[in-house]
Design an enzyme around this catalytic site. Structure first.
Site, PDB file in Angstrom:
ATOM      1  CG  HIS A  89       0.497   6.231  -0.678  1.00 47.11           C
ATOM      2  ND1 HIS A  89      -0.611   6.669  -1.375  1.00 47.11           N
ATOM      3  CD2 HIS A  89       0.013   5.649   0.464  1.00 47.11           C
ATOM      4  CE1 HIS A  89      -1.708   6.364  -0.694  1.00 47.11           C
ATOM      5  NE2 HIS A  89      -1.347   5.740   0.411  1.00 47.11           N
TER       6      HIS A  89
ATOM      7  CG  HIS B 190      -1.750   1.207   1.379  1.00 50.40           C
ATOM      8  ND1 HIS B 190      -3.068   1.251   0.998  1.00 50.40           N
ATOM      9  CD2 HIS B 190      -1.468   2.449   1.866  1.00 50.40           C
ATOM     10  CE1 HIS B 190      -3.554   2.454   1.240  1.00 50.40           C
ATOM     11  NE2 HIS B 190      -2.605   3.198   1.773  1.00 50.40           N
ATOM     12  CD  GLU B 191       1.731   3.507   3.673  1.00 51.71           C
ATOM     13  OE1 GLU B 191       1.965   4.578   3.071  1.00 51.71           O
ATOM     14  OE2 GLU B 191       0.704   3.329   4.359  1.00 51.71           O
TER      15      GLU B 191
END
Length: 419
Positions: free
Chosen positions: A25, A21-22
């Site tokens: 980003h 998920h990170e």
């Protein structure tokens, strides 16, 4: 799975869900030219930290998420004001380091009083060095050093807020998207590992035997297939097999199971609830790639409906705080599922990844959905929301989420103690 394997698999699963998920980003922020200061797994005090390039990678104490800290999202913690005495190090006629403390210990530096400084646009510093004013250009990747910490400067074109709305939105949206992609892949892998029911099954297979259950005590094992019950051939009819067990609550039953090419007679006595502690199913076959893709999509749609139905129940009060689970409860469930085997854990990881992606897109302050909402308002208005107000909204939202986390964690622990 053995206990150590279960724990390691659980830790790796959470690490995969959060880090991917990170990474979404991080990757799209970097592509947009944004300076990423930190890539963190967890919150709270640092357990591990290493810097590679411009980014510091950290693992923190509380395994309840992660974050990517981009330049310009928060006020910079290091500031230099006119009148302040600093020391600077030069390379190729550009300032590469600005020292804010322990100036007497710095070697090969210029020391002087700051007359003016711009580290965002013009990238210069004017110093009064022994009565002579010098204007020095600052390298766009210069470091400010204070209290033993190095902080890279962030020119305005490297800051989050300087990028077009579309690029900023993509950097935010990419996190949940990575979770959706991971969920789809994991559903497909779980289907490949578990197999799918044969078109015309001729066997009922015992896929899992619950520990300390009537089935376990009777000697049933994972992978046994049921030949007959009380002299009645079962074939591939799972429903009739389950009905026979339910109708024999508390009564001994004569089973014959197939195991390793041999017939094994067993006596199984269902509990008073008409259950023996098994997970039966029809024999399975290996699916094709096309089938796995199709069924992974169906699983995504099914669990998306289940997740949104859960949100609906929370909103309308059908589910209270006492019914909600936090990190402790989720970890316990994950450990229980991991003990059932890798296919079950893989499917559970897919569900959690899907949930994480959907939850982060909710318009709740501090979550990705709220940040996307602010970007949408900026696109409509043609100008950004006051950064201070937006930061306050996210801060309050984060505080409320942490408070909720404390409450549900307390409920989780209380539930474990009562058991």
């Amino acid at each position: 799975m053995q206990t150590l394997q279960v724990v390691l698999a659980t830790v790796l699963m959470f690490f995969l869900l959060v880090s991917l998920h990170e990474w979404g980003h991080f990757y799209f922020a970097r592509r947009a030219g944004i300076l990423v200061r930190e890539f963190a797994i967890g919150f709270g005090p640092k357990l591990f930290s290493v810097k590679r390039g411009e980014t510091r990678y950290t693992i923190r104490l509380l395994p309840i998420g992660g974050f990517v800290r981009m330049a310009g999202e928060d006020p910079e913690v290091v500031d230099v004001q006119p009148g302040q005495t600093v020391a600077v190090k030069l390379k190729d006629d550009k300032v590469t380091r600005i020292y804010l403390d322990r100036l007497d210990e710095r070697s090969n530096v210029l020391r002087g009083e700051v007359k003016s400084i711009d580290l965002e646009r013009d990238l210069h510093v004017r110093l009064d060095v022994d009565g002579e004013t010098m204007r020095l250009n600052v390298h766009p990747q210069a470091l400010m050093v204070a209290r033993g910490r190095e902080t890279q400067i962030a020119p305005v074109d490297r800051q989050f807020g300087s990028k077009p709305v579309g690029k900023r939105a993509l950097a935010i949206f990419a996190g949940p998207v990575m979770n959706f992609i991971l969920a789809f892949v994991l559903f497909g892998i779980a289907i490949q590992m578990s197999g799918i029911p044969a078109e015309h099954p001729t066997k009922v297979i015992i896929y899992r035997v619950v520990d300390a259950s009537p089935a376990s005590e009777a000697g049933l094992k994972n992978g046994d297939w049921i030949q007959s019950v009380n002299g009645q051939a079962i074939g591939g009819d799972v429903d009739s097999f389950v009905k026979l067990i339910g109708d024999s609550a508390g009564k001994p039953m004569k089973w014959v199971v197939g195991r390793g090419g041999a017939e094994v007679p067993l006596t199984v006595t269902p509990g008073s609830d008409g259950k023996v502690g098994i997970y039966p199913g029809p024999e399975k076959r290996s699916p094709g790639i096309g089938e796995s893709i199709s069924m992974a999509g169906q699983s995504m749609a099914h669990w998306t409906n289940v997740i949104f139905d859960g949100f609906r129940k929370i909103v309308f009060g059908e589910v209270g705080l006492k019914d909600m689970s936090g990190p402790v409860g989720t970890t316990k469930v994950t450990l229980d599922i991991a003990r059932q085997g890798l296919p079950y854990l893989t499917n559970w990881a897919a569900i959690l990844s899907l949930y994480l992606g959907i939850f982060n897109l909710l318009p709740i302050p501090a979550l990705d959905g709220s940040r996307l909402m602010f970007l949408g308002l900026e696109a409509v208005r043609g100008r950004p929301i006051d950064p201070n107000r937006e930061s306050m909204v996210h801060f309050i939202g984060f505080a409320m989420l942490m408070l909720l986390m404390v409450v549900v964690t307390y409920n989780d622990i209380l539930g474990l103690v009562r058991k």
